[in-house]
Design an enzyme around this catalytic site. Sequence first.
Site, PDB file in Angstrom:
ATOM      1  N   HIS A  78       0.774  -1.287   0.326  1.00 55.02           N
ATOM      2  CA  HIS A  78      -0.675  -0.064   0.022  1.00 55.02           C
ATOM      3  C   HIS A  78       0.870   1.213   0.142  1.00 55.02           C
ATOM      4  O   HIS A  78       1.729   1.191   0.422  1.00 55.02           O
ATOM      5  CB  HIS A  78      -0.892  -0.275   1.470  1.00 55.02           C
ATOM      6  N   GLU A  80       0.299   4.022   1.789  1.00 56.24           N
ATOM      7  CA  GLU A  80       1.394   4.365   3.181  1.00 56.24           C
ATOM      8  C   GLU A  80       2.511   3.567   3.776  1.00 56.24           C
ATOM      9  O   GLU A  80       3.917   4.032   3.940  1.00 56.24           O
ATOM     10  CB  GLU A  80       0.736   3.841   4.090  1.00 56.24           C
ATOM     11  N   CYS A 106      -6.828   1.185   5.695  1.00 52.11           N
ATOM     12  CA  CYS A 106      -6.017  -0.243   6.504  1.00 52.11           C
ATOM     13  C   CYS A 106      -6.563  -0.956   7.715  1.00 52.11           C
ATOM     14  O   CYS A 106      -5.244   0.068   7.632  1.00 52.11           O
ATOM     15  CB  CYS A 106      -6.248  -0.982   4.828  1.00 52.11           C
ATOM     16  N   CYS A 109      -1.734  -1.023   7.445  1.00 51.27           N
ATOM     17  CA  CYS A 109      -1.292   0.345   7.659  1.00 51.27           C
ATOM     18  C   CYS A 109      -1.511   0.876   8.963  1.00 51.27           C
ATOM     19  O   CYS A 109      -1.193   1.480   9.501  1.00 51.27           O
ATOM     20  CB  CYS A 109      -1.521   1.346   6.332  1.00 51.27           C
TER      21      CYS A 109
END
Length: 152
Positions: A78, A80, A106, A109
């Site tokens: 991801h 992040e 999410c 993260c």
Amino acid sequence: MHRPSWDEYFIEITRLVAKRSTCLRRQVGAVVVKDKNILATGYNGAPSGVPHCLDTGCLREKLKIPSGERHELCRGLHAEQNAIIQAAKHGTSIDGATLYCNTMPCIICSKMIINAGIKRVVYLTGYPDQLAEEMIKASGIVVEKYEGGESP
């Protein structure tokens, strides 16, 4: 002439960073900022040196996995995660920083954001992960949905 606020400025940068994404489902950009300085950026995609989903197709689509579920069944990282990894790789402390992102993080993260010492998250759109929202808010991190509107 319109001069953007700092939040608008950094949110706009997440949109540009997201254009580097190699994910076929969702293009996300993240920017880690402290004292009005960009410390790291990240976008979602496969790890360096590994074929991208643009080349191999989306594993999650093939397996019919809904958004927000079974994050481990994905070739990509991801945005992040990539921003946090970039900071670590270059020895940049992000303790006390703000993370700007296109989507609410999410659960995976969110846990990384908490332990990285990030103190504020500003995002554009929600994400279907109730546990992530509960955990990040319980940590004391300030979470704000950016309401500045779309840019022309």
